[in-house]
Write a protein that holds these residues in place. Sequence first.
Motif, PDB file in Angstrom:
ATOM      1  N   LEU A  50     -15.315 -21.933  14.072  1.00  0.00           N
ATOM      2  CA  LEU A  50     -15.202 -22.171  15.510  1.00  0.00           C
ATOM      3  C   LEU A  50     -16.412 -22.938  16.037  1.00  0.00           C
ATOM      4  O   LEU A  50     -16.274 -23.924  16.773  1.00  0.00           O
ATOM      5  CB  LEU A  50     -15.052 -20.835  16.233  1.00  0.00           C
ATOM      6  CG  LEU A  50     -14.886 -20.882  17.734  1.00  0.00           C
ATOM      7  CD1 LEU A  50     -13.570 -21.545  18.104  1.00  0.00           C
ATOM      8  CD2 LEU A  50     -14.952 -19.472  18.310  1.00  0.00           C
ATOM      9  N   VAL A  51     -17.592 -22.508  15.653  1.00  0.00           N
ATOM     10  CA  VAL A  51     -18.815 -23.186  16.114  1.00  0.00           C
ATOM     11  C   VAL A  51     -18.892 -24.604  15.537  1.00  0.00           C
ATOM     12  O   VAL A  51     -19.255 -25.546  16.251  1.00  0.00           O
ATOM     13  CB  VAL A  51     -20.067 -22.351  15.765  1.00  0.00           C
ATOM     14  CG1 VAL A  51     -21.341 -23.124  16.077  1.00  0.00           C
ATOM     15  CG2 VAL A  51     -20.040 -21.026  16.524  1.00  0.00           C
ATOM     16  N   ALA A  52     -18.525 -24.772  14.282  1.00  0.00           N
ATOM     17  CA  ALA A  52     -18.530 -26.118  13.691  1.00  0.00           C
ATOM     18  C   ALA A  52     -17.568 -27.043  14.449  1.00  0.00           C
ATOM     19  O   ALA A  52     -17.878 -28.213  14.680  1.00  0.00           O
ATOM     20  CB  ALA A  52     -18.158 -26.051  12.210  1.00  0.00           C
ATOM     21  N   THR A  53     -16.428 -26.520  14.866  1.00  0.00           N
ATOM     22  CA  THR A  53     -15.482 -27.326  15.643  1.00  0.00           C
ATOM     23  C   THR A  53     -16.069 -27.686  17.004  1.00  0.00           C
ATOM     24  O   THR A  53     -15.948 -28.831  17.456  1.00  0.00           O
ATOM     25  CB  THR A  53     -14.147 -26.586  15.805  1.00  0.00           C
ATOM     26  OG1 THR A  53     -13.601 -26.332  14.504  1.00  0.00           O
ATOM     27  CG2 THR A  53     -13.153 -27.391  16.626  1.00  0.00           C
ATOM     28  N   PRO A  62     -25.279 -34.444  17.295  1.00  0.00           N
ATOM     29  CA  PRO A  62     -26.679 -34.117  17.578  1.00  0.00           C
ATOM     30  C   PRO A  62     -27.593 -34.719  16.513  1.00  0.00           C
ATOM     31  O   PRO A  62     -27.227 -34.802  15.349  1.00  0.00           O
ATOM     32  CB  PRO A  62     -26.707 -32.583  17.531  1.00  0.00           C
ATOM     33  CG  PRO A  62     -25.547 -32.204  16.689  1.00  0.00           C
ATOM     34  CD  PRO A  62     -24.507 -33.275  16.885  1.00  0.00           C
ATOM     35  N   ASP A  63     -28.772 -35.134  16.938  1.00  0.00           N
ATOM     36  CA  ASP A  63     -29.740 -35.655  15.976  1.00  0.00           C
ATOM     37  C   ASP A  63     -30.773 -34.601  15.593  1.00  0.00           C
ATOM     38  O   ASP A  63     -31.612 -34.831  14.731  1.00  0.00           O
ATOM     39  CB  ASP A  63     -30.421 -36.913  16.499  1.00  0.00           C
ATOM     40  CG  ASP A  63     -30.998 -36.718  17.893  1.00  0.00           C
ATOM     41  OD1 ASP A  63     -30.825 -35.625  18.466  1.00  0.00           O
ATOM     42  OD2 ASP A  63     -31.608 -37.656  18.417  1.00  0.00           O
ATOM     43  N   GLY A  64     -30.719 -33.456  16.229  1.00  0.00           N
ATOM     44  CA  GLY A  64     -31.622 -32.350  15.910  1.00  0.00           C
ATOM     45  C   GLY A  64     -30.862 -31.194  15.323  1.00  0.00           C
ATOM     46  O   GLY A  64     -29.666 -31.309  15.027  1.00  0.00           O
ATOM     47  N   PRO A  65     -31.527 -30.064  15.150  1.00  0.00           N
ATOM     48  CA  PRO A  65     -30.878 -28.924  14.514  1.00  0.00           C
ATOM     49  C   PRO A  65     -29.838 -28.246  15.411  1.00  0.00           C
ATOM     50  O   PRO A  65     -29.901 -28.320  16.634  1.00  0.00           O
ATOM     51  CB  PRO A  65     -32.047 -27.968  14.241  1.00  0.00           C
ATOM     52  CG  PRO A  65     -33.054 -28.315  15.276  1.00  0.00           C
ATOM     53  CD  PRO A  65     -32.927 -29.803  15.499  1.00  0.00           C
ATOM     54  N   ILE A  66     -28.881 -27.583  14.776  1.00  0.00           N
ATOM     55  CA  ILE A  66     -27.964 -26.669  15.458  1.00  0.00           C
ATOM     56  C   ILE A  66     -28.744 -25.365  15.599  1.00  0.00           C
ATOM     57  O   ILE A  66     -29.278 -24.849  14.616  1.00  0.00           O
ATOM     58  CB  ILE A  66     -26.686 -26.422  14.624  1.00  0.00           C
ATOM     59  CG1 ILE A  66     -26.032 -27.731  14.187  1.00  0.00           C
ATOM     60  CG2 ILE A  66     -25.726 -25.504  15.368  1.00  0.00           C
ATOM     61  CD1 ILE A  66     -25.603 -28.638  15.299  1.00  0.00           C
ATOM     62  N   PRO A  77     -28.658 -14.558   7.143  1.00  0.00           N
ATOM     63  CA  PRO A  77     -29.842 -15.411   7.048  1.00  0.00           C
ATOM     64  C   PRO A  77     -29.517 -16.864   7.422  1.00  0.00           C
ATOM     65  O   PRO A  77     -28.404 -17.348   7.154  1.00  0.00           O
ATOM     66  CB  PRO A  77     -30.242 -15.326   5.576  1.00  0.00           C
ATOM     67  CG  PRO A  77     -29.453 -14.215   4.990  1.00  0.00           C
ATOM     68  CD  PRO A  77     -28.286 -13.949   5.876  1.00  0.00           C
ATOM     69  N   ALA A  78     -30.473 -17.527   8.040  1.00  0.00           N
ATOM     70  CA  ALA A  78     -30.277 -18.923   8.461  1.00  0.00           C
ATOM     71  C   ALA A  78     -29.898 -19.809   7.277  1.00  0.00           C
ATOM     72  O   ALA A  78     -29.112 -20.746   7.431  1.00  0.00           O
ATOM     73  CB  ALA A  78     -31.532 -19.442   9.144  1.00  0.00           C
ATOM     74  N   GLU A  79     -30.424 -19.508   6.111  1.00  0.00           N
ATOM     75  CA  GLU A  79     -30.113 -20.323   4.932  1.00  0.00           C
ATOM     76  C   GLU A  79     -28.616 -20.274   4.611  1.00  0.00           C
ATOM     77  O   GLU A  79     -28.021 -21.271   4.209  1.00  0.00           O
ATOM     78  CB  GLU A  79     -30.911 -19.845   3.717  1.00  0.00           C
ATOM     79  CG  GLU A  79     -32.405 -19.992   3.867  1.00  0.00           C
ATOM     80  CD  GLU A  79     -33.038 -18.881   4.727  1.00  0.00           C
ATOM     81  OE1 GLU A  79     -32.420 -17.803   4.883  1.00  0.00           O
ATOM     82  OE2 GLU A  79     -34.133 -19.117   5.260  1.00  0.00           O
ATOM     83  N   ARG A  80     -28.006 -19.124   4.769  1.00  0.00           N
ATOM     84  CA  ARG A  80     -26.567 -18.993   4.481  1.00  0.00           C
ATOM     85  C   ARG A  80     -25.745 -19.680   5.566  1.00  0.00           C
ATOM     86  O   ARG A  80     -24.815 -20.425   5.275  1.00  0.00           O
ATOM     87  CB  ARG A  80     -26.168 -17.524   4.373  1.00  0.00           C
ATOM     88  CG  ARG A  80     -24.676 -17.381   4.122  1.00  0.00           C
ATOM     89  CD  ARG A  80     -24.274 -16.011   3.672  1.00  0.00           C
ATOM     90  NE  ARG A  80     -22.865 -16.055   3.313  1.00  0.00           N
ATOM     91  CZ  ARG A  80     -21.989 -15.191   3.737  1.00  0.00           C
ATOM     92  NH1 ARG A  80     -22.355 -14.180   4.498  1.00  0.00           N
ATOM     93  NH2 ARG A  80     -20.729 -15.308   3.392  1.00  0.00           N
ATOM     94  N   VAL A  81     -26.088 -19.432   6.827  1.00  0.00           N
ATOM     95  CA  VAL A  81     -25.345 -20.044   7.937  1.00  0.00           C
ATOM     96  C   VAL A  81     -25.496 -21.564   7.889  1.00  0.00           C
ATOM     97  O   VAL A  81     -24.541 -22.306   8.132  1.00  0.00           O
ATOM     98  CB  VAL A  81     -25.841 -19.485   9.293  1.00  0.00           C
ATOM     99  CG1 VAL A  81     -25.197 -20.214  10.453  1.00  0.00           C
ATOM    100  CG2 VAL A  81     -25.561 -17.985   9.372  1.00  0.00           C
ATOM    101  N   LEU A  83     -25.476 -23.583   5.601  1.00  0.00           N
ATOM    102  CA  LEU A  83     -24.595 -24.293   4.674  1.00  0.00           C
ATOM    103  C   LEU A  83     -23.380 -24.887   5.387  1.00  0.00           C
ATOM    104  O   LEU A  83     -22.741 -25.797   4.866  1.00  0.00           O
ATOM    105  CB  LEU A  83     -24.130 -23.349   3.557  1.00  0.00           C
ATOM    106  CG  LEU A  83     -25.237 -22.801   2.653  1.00  0.00           C
ATOM    107  CD1 LEU A  83     -24.667 -21.754   1.704  1.00  0.00           C
ATOM    108  CD2 LEU A  83     -25.895 -23.934   1.879  1.00  0.00           C
ATOM    109  N   SER A  84     -23.068 -24.388   6.582  1.00  0.00           N
ATOM    110  CA  SER A  84     -21.894 -24.852   7.327  1.00  0.00           C
ATOM    111  C   SER A  84     -22.214 -25.952   8.331  1.00  0.00           C
ATOM    112  O   SER A  84     -21.295 -26.434   9.006  1.00  0.00           O
ATOM    113  CB  SER A  84     -21.259 -23.679   8.080  1.00  0.00           C
ATOM    114  OG  SER A  84     -20.791 -22.711   7.174  1.00  0.00           O
ATOM    115  N   PHE A  85     -23.473 -26.316   8.485  1.00  0.00           N
ATOM    116  CA  PHE A  85     -23.846 -27.268   9.531  1.00  0.00           C
ATOM    117  C   PHE A  85     -24.719 -28.394   9.014  1.00  0.00           C
ATOM    118  O   PHE A  85     -25.507 -28.207   8.112  1.00  0.00           O
ATOM    119  CB  PHE A  85     -24.593 -26.550  10.665  1.00  0.00           C
ATOM    120  CG  PHE A  85     -23.779 -25.485  11.333  1.00  0.00           C
ATOM    121  CD1 PHE A  85     -22.734 -25.821  12.175  1.00  0.00           C
ATOM    122  CD2 PHE A  85     -24.042 -24.150  11.096  1.00  0.00           C
ATOM    123  CE1 PHE A  85     -21.970 -24.834  12.773  1.00  0.00           C
ATOM    124  CE2 PHE A  85     -23.291 -23.154  11.699  1.00  0.00           C
ATOM    125  CZ  PHE A  85     -22.251 -23.499  12.537  1.00  0.00           C
TER     126      PHE A  85
END
Length: 116
Positions: A50-53, A62-66, A77-81, A83-85
């Motif tokens: 949902l967030v990726a959509t 975006p040119d910066g981080p999500i 953990p941020a490392e796992r999440v 992987l989707s962005f």
Amino acid sequence: MSGRHEEAGEYLMVAAAVHARIDSTRIRSVEGVGFADAREGPTLDATLGLVATAVGNLPAPPDGPIVAEHGEFYEEPAERVGLSFRPEFKYVESVGERETVQAAHHAAYAARDLLL
């Protein structure tokens, strides 16, 4: 993200992605907002999708981080999440990031109210 609880026998999750230019303490400008909704139950995979959509529905990539709050992805953990962005993912660190996440929460909540 809004709508992770069942209401009238179904879920309606709404995510808003806010593309903003910020400094460490505030939002400088909002470049665009993307939305997405889903009626499936709140799982990590459903939330990530949902967030990726919503991010994909921004007017410009975006040119910066999500950036998100830790609880949005069930304390994973941020490392796992991440992987989707792309380009990258991180959890909130500054006041400016927190203000942007709050703007996304308000937008998602308002959009959900309109859809109900």
